[in-house]
Enzyme design. Structure first.
Site, PDB file in Angstrom:
ATOM      1  N   ASP A   1      82.624 -14.626  59.231  1.00  0.00           N
ATOM      2  CA  ASP A   1      82.840 -15.986  59.698  1.00  0.00           C
ATOM      3  C   ASP A   1      83.597 -16.809  58.644  1.00  0.00           C
ATOM      4  O   ASP A   1      83.167 -16.922  57.506  1.00  0.00           O
ATOM      5  CB  ASP A   1      81.478 -16.627  59.982  1.00  0.00           C
ATOM      6  CG  ASP A   1      81.530 -17.733  61.016  1.00  0.00           C
ATOM      7  OD1 ASP A   1      82.511 -18.488  61.008  1.00  0.00           O
ATOM      8  OD2 ASP A   1      80.575 -17.842  61.811  1.00  0.00           O
TER       9      ASP A   1
ATOM     10  N   THR B   1      84.093 -20.647  66.028  1.00  0.00           N
ATOM     11  CA  THR B   1      83.240 -19.458  66.053  1.00  0.00           C
ATOM     12  C   THR B   1      83.077 -18.845  67.433  1.00  0.00           C
ATOM     13  O   THR B   1      83.263 -17.637  67.620  1.00  0.00           O
ATOM     14  CB  THR B   1      81.858 -19.802  65.473  1.00  0.00           C
ATOM     15  OG1 THR B   1      82.024 -20.255  64.134  1.00  0.00           O
ATOM     16  CG2 THR B   1      80.943 -18.591  65.480  1.00  0.00           C
TER      17      THR B   1
ATOM     18  N   ASN C   1      82.808 -24.079  70.669  1.00  0.00           N
ATOM     19  CA  ASN C   1      81.377 -23.832  70.483  1.00  0.00           C
ATOM     20  C   ASN C   1      80.592 -24.665  71.503  1.00  0.00           C
ATOM     21  O   ASN C   1      79.661 -24.183  72.137  1.00  0.00           O
ATOM     22  CB  ASN C   1      80.947 -24.192  69.066  1.00  0.00           C
ATOM     23  CG  ASN C   1      81.557 -23.285  68.020  1.00  0.00           C
ATOM     24  OD1 ASN C   1      81.900 -22.129  68.293  1.00  0.00           O
ATOM     25  ND2 ASN C   1      81.721 -23.799  66.811  1.00  0.00           N
TER      26      ASN C   1
ATOM     27  N   LYS D   1      73.909 -16.520  63.422  1.00  0.00           N
ATOM     28  CA  LYS D   1      74.192 -17.432  64.524  1.00  0.00           C
ATOM     29  C   LYS D   1      73.972 -16.732  65.858  1.00  0.00           C
ATOM     30  O   LYS D   1      74.423 -15.588  66.038  1.00  0.00           O
ATOM     31  CB  LYS D   1      75.640 -17.925  64.460  1.00  0.00           C
ATOM     32  CG  LYS D   1      75.979 -18.765  63.240  1.00  0.00           C
ATOM     33  CD  LYS D   1      77.446 -19.193  63.299  1.00  0.00           C
ATOM     34  CE  LYS D   1      77.844 -20.037  62.093  1.00  0.00           C
ATOM     35  NZ  LYS D   1      79.275 -20.429  62.143  1.00  0.00           N
TER      36      LYS D   1
ATOM     37  N   ARG E   1      75.439 -17.304  68.747  1.00  0.00           N
ATOM     38  CA  ARG E   1      76.708 -17.000  69.401  1.00  0.00           C
ATOM     39  C   ARG E   1      77.428 -15.833  68.737  1.00  0.00           C
ATOM     40  O   ARG E   1      78.188 -15.104  69.382  1.00  0.00           O
ATOM     41  CB  ARG E   1      77.606 -18.232  69.446  1.00  0.00           C
ATOM     42  CG  ARG E   1      77.928 -18.880  68.103  1.00  0.00           C
ATOM     43  CD  ARG E   1      78.674 -20.202  68.301  1.00  0.00           C
ATOM     44  NE  ARG E   1      79.010 -20.883  67.058  1.00  0.00           N
ATOM     45  CZ  ARG E   1      78.221 -21.752  66.440  1.00  0.00           C
ATOM     46  NH1 ARG E   1      77.033 -22.042  66.963  1.00  0.00           N
ATOM     47  NH2 ARG E   1      78.611 -22.349  65.323  1.00  0.00           N
TER      48      ARG E   1
ATOM     49  N   ASP F   1      86.483 -14.730  62.614  1.00  0.00           N
ATOM     50  CA  ASP F   1      86.541 -15.521  63.845  1.00  0.00           C
ATOM     51  C   ASP F   1      87.472 -16.723  63.700  1.00  0.00           C
ATOM     52  O   ASP F   1      87.812 -17.373  64.689  1.00  0.00           O
ATOM     53  CB  ASP F   1      85.145 -15.986  64.261  1.00  0.00           C
ATOM     54  CG  ASP F   1      84.432 -16.771  63.167  1.00  0.00           C
ATOM     55  OD1 ASP F   1      84.923 -16.784  62.023  1.00  0.00           O
ATOM     56  OD2 ASP F   1      83.374 -17.350  63.460  1.00  0.00           O
ATOM     57  N   HIS F   2      87.902 -17.010  62.495  1.00  0.00           N
ATOM     58  CA  HIS F   2      88.856 -18.068  62.170  1.00  0.00           C
ATOM     59  C   HIS F   2      88.976 -18.100  60.657  1.00  0.00           C
ATOM     60  O   HIS F   2      88.195 -17.451  59.954  1.00  0.00           O
ATOM     61  CB  HIS F   2      88.402 -19.443  62.685  1.00  0.00           C
ATOM     62  CG  HIS F   2      87.007 -19.818  62.262  1.00  0.00           C
ATOM     63  ND1 HIS F   2      86.700 -20.240  60.990  1.00  0.00           N
ATOM     64  CD2 HIS F   2      85.825 -19.799  62.944  1.00  0.00           C
ATOM     65  CE1 HIS F   2      85.397 -20.483  60.904  1.00  0.00           C
ATOM     66  NE2 HIS F   2      84.847 -20.211  62.073  1.00  0.00           N
TER      67      HIS F   2
END
Length: 558
Positions: free
Chosen positions: A49, A90, A111, A172, A174, A363-364
C-alpha cells in the site's frame, strides 16, 4: 564406369530417402509438445500500500538479498508500470490489480463515494446484510458486493471447480476483501483497538477456523507492543530527510517526531493496537498471519493451484502520517524487505522452490509533502477547500438562484441534481460546462472535465485518458477536478495520493517464480495488465471485465 556411378547414385538416393523417412516417421511418432500453461502450486499476490516505484531504487542499498532483491534478480522488473486511471486510492487500486480493468468497468470508484441511487455515501466493502465473525463490533459487516466484475481469484475458483483455495489477508478490510474476489474461501483483516484480533465476515463463514482462533489467542500480536526504533543505525539512513522536521505528524503523547517512538507509553492515547498500523510492526503482523494461513489452510500442498492475496497496509499509514521522505518510511521498507524474505523462505520450504509464482505491486503511490517541496523551491501547495466552497456557493446562488443544483462534492467530483436542473429548464450539459469553467478559475485547480466529455470522447493519452478510465457512467459525477501538479487537499504534514499525476501512478511491478522469465522492461505496462498476465500463465479465463493485456515479456513456458 558410368553404370557403376549410376548404381552408386541410386543407392545413395535410396539411403537418403530411407533415412528421411525414418526421421519423418520418428517425428510423427514423437511430436514436439507445446506447453500452453504453467501450474504453480500456489500464486501469491502482494500489494504494498502506497509504494512508489522509487522506493525500490532509493532504498536498494539497504535491502538484503532475500526480499526485493531476490524478486528483481531472479524474476522480472517492469520499471515503467503505471495506474492508468484516477482516483489512485486503496479500494480502486486493489480492485484494478485483481480484475484486470479500471473503475469505469469494475465500479469501485473510491474508498468511499456518493451513491447517486441512494443519495448517501457508501463504503467500497461495506455491507450491512452480513454480520461480523470474530468480534462483537461492526468491523466485520463487509463483502465484495459493490465490485461489478470478477477477479483473477474468482476465475481460478471457477477454473478449478472451486477446488483451488483463495485466501485474502490485510490489515485493511478492503485490502483483503477486494483481491480475494466474490467466491473466495476467506478474507481476514485486523480489528486493532482493544483486541488486536483478526476477523472476517459471515459472507465467508459462520465462525473462525481453529488456526485463526489459535493465532488470536497467542501472544504473537502482543509481542509488538514495544518501542519503535530504527532497525539499523539511524546515521545510515541517508536516503531520507532529517529525523526531526516540520513535515511529519506527531503521535498523541509525544513531544517530538524523532526516533525512538515509545509505543508502550503512548499506547492508550493512540487506539492501542491501532497504533501498530502506523508502524512497520503492522506489516510484520500481516506476514505472521499470512504464514499462519499458509500452514493452516495447507496452501500449495497439491497439484491444484491455490492463491494467497496479501496486502501490506502499514506502508500507507506510515506514509500518510510521516511523509514519503521520512526516516520512518525508510525504516518501514527495510523491515518490510525482511518480512518478504521471511515469506519467500517459508514458501521455499513448504511449497517448494520453483513451485510457486509471486507478483508484487502497489495500489497507488504518493506525493512528497508539498510544504517540504515548497521549502525546496519546487511548485507545490494546498487547496483552500473552505475558500473554494464559499466561492463556489456564491457562484451557484448567482448563476442558478440556489445551491441545491449540487447534491454532493467529494473525491474531486461534483454531483449535480438533475431533477432540479430540469425543473429550472437548464440543460445538463450546459450546466456541466458552466460549472467546469467556474472551477477552473480557482487557485490550485489545473484542469476540469465534464461528464459529457467522458461520455462523448475516446481519450487515448494524457490526463483525460486517465480520468476516463476512472469514470463509471452510473456512479461517477458530473464534473471532474484535477489539482495543479504538487497541490493536494490534505494536512500540512504527511503525504497523500489520489490524483492522476505521475507521482501517484508510478508503482513497482515485480514477478518471480514458476513461469516467469528473468529480466526487465522499460516499456509502459499498466495495472490492468497484471490479471491477464497471471491468467495467461495459468491458462485460465481472464476476469470478465478485463481491459488490460498480458505482458508477454514476462512469461516463460518450458
Amino acid at each position: 564406369m558410368r553404370t557403376t556411378n549410376l548404381i552408386v547414385s541410386i543407392l545413395a538416393l535410396c539411403m537418403i530417402s530411407i533415412s528421411y523417412g525414418q526421421r519423418r516417421k520418428k517425428s510423427i511418432e514423437e511430436p514436439q509438445q507445446e506447453l500452453i500453461s504453467q501450474t504453480p502450486k500456489l500464486v501469491v499476490g502482494i500489494v504494498v500500500d502506497q509504494m512508489r516505484y522509487d522506493y525500490l531504487t532509493r532504498f536498494w542499498g539497504q535491502y538484503g538479498n532475500g526480499g526485493f532483491k531476490r524478486m528483481v534478480n531472479e524474476g522480472f522488473n517492469a520499471k515503467n508500470n503505471h495506474f492508468n486511471y484516477a482516483p489512485t486510492s486503496t479500494g480502486p487500486g486493489h480492485t484494478s490489480v485483481y480484475t484486470g480493468t479500471t473503475p469505469s468497468m469494475h465500479g469501485i470508484i473510491g474508498n468511499n463515494w456518493y451513491d447517486k441511487a441512494t443519495d448517501k455515501e457508501v463504503y467500497c466493502a461495506g455491507d450491512d446484510s452480513y454480520s461480523s465473525v470474530g468480534t462483537t463490533s461492526d468491523a466485520g459487516k463487509m463483502s465484495p458486493h459493490r465490485m461489478l466484475t470478477t477477479t483473477i481469484t474468482d476465475q481460478l475458483r471457477l477454473h478449478t471447480q472451486q477446488r483451488g483455495k483463495v485466501i485474502g489477508v490485510a490489515l485493511k478490510d478492503r485490502g483483503a476483501i477486494l483481491p480475494a474476489g466474490h467466491s473466495a474461501n476467506a478474507a481476514y483483516w485486523f480489528e486493532g483497538g482493544e483486541t488486536g484480533n483478526w476477523i472476517t465476515s459471515s459472507y465467508y463463514m459462520d465462525e473462525l477456523p481453529q488456526w485463526v482462533e489459535d493465532f488470536n489467542t497467542s501472544n504473537i500480536v502482543e509481542a509488538y507492543k514495544k518501542p519503535w526504533n530504527t532497525l539499523k543505525p539511524i546515521e545510515t539512513y541517508v536516503e531520507s530527510g532529517l529525523d526531526v522536521n516540520n513535515y511529519e505528524g506527531l503521535q498523541k503523547g509525544e513531544s517530538t517526531n524523532a526516533f525512538p517512538h515509545d509505543f508502550p507509553t503512548i499506547w492508550g492515547q493512540n487506539g492501542q493496537f491501532d497504533l501498530l498500523r502506523r508502524s512497520p510492526y503492522g506489516n510484520s503482523i500481516t506476514a505472521d498471519f499470512a504464514l499462519a494461513a499458509l500452514e493452516g489452510e495447507e496452501l500449495g500442498q497439491d497439484a491444484i493451484t491455490d492463491f494467497l492475496a496479501i496486502s501490506f497496509s502499514s506502508t500507507d499509514y506510515v506514509g500518510h502520517f510521516y511523509g514519503v521522505n521520512s526516516k520512518e518510511v525508510e525504516d518501514t521498507y527495510i523491515r518490510l524487505d525482511q518480512d518478504l524474505a521471511r515469506i519467500f523462505s517459508a514458501l521455499d520450504e513448504k511449497v517448494g522452490e520453483g513451485e510457486y509464482t509471486v507478483f508484487l505491486t502497489a495500489d497507488h503511490a504518493a506525493i512528497n509533502v508539498p510544504s517540504y517541496l515548497k521549502d525546496q523551491k519546487i511548485p507545490a501547495g494546498y487547496l483552500d477547500m473552505k475558500g473554494i466552497g464559499e466561492k463556489f456557493d456564491d457562484f451557484l446562488q448567482y448563476k442558478y438562484g440556489t445551491t441545491d443544483v449540487v447534491k454532493n462534492l467529494s473525491n474531486y467530483q461534483v454531483f449535480l441534481d438533475h431533477k432540479i436542473l430540469t425543473n429550472l429548464d437548464i440543460d445538463i450539459v450546459i450546466a456541466q460546462e458552466e460549472i467546469a469553467q467556474e472551477l477552473l478559475s480557482y487557485e490550485g485547480i489545473g484542469q476540469v472535465y465534464t461528464g459529457h466529455q467522458m461520455w462523448a470522447n475516446d481519450y487515448t493519452q494524457g490526463i483525460p485518458y486517465i480520468l476516463q478510465n476512472g469514470y463509471n457512467q452510473k456512479r461517477s459525477g458530473d464534473v471532474l477536478i484535477v489539482p495543479d501538479p504538487g497541490y493536494i487537499s490534505y494536512s500540512r504534514t504527511g503525504s497523500t495520493h489520489g490524483s492522476p499525476q505521475i507521482y501517484d501512478t508510478h508503482v513497482p511491478l515485480l514477478l518471480f517464480g514458476k513461469g516467469v522469465k528473468q529480466g526487465s522492461t522499460v516499456n509502459r505496462t499498466e495495472i490492468p495488465d497484471i490479471a491477464p498476465t497471471i491468467a495467461t500463465l495459468l491458462g485460465i479465463a481472464f476476469p470478465n471485465g478485463t481491459t488490460g493485456q498480458p505482458i508477454g515479456e514476462v512469461l516463460e513456458f518450458k
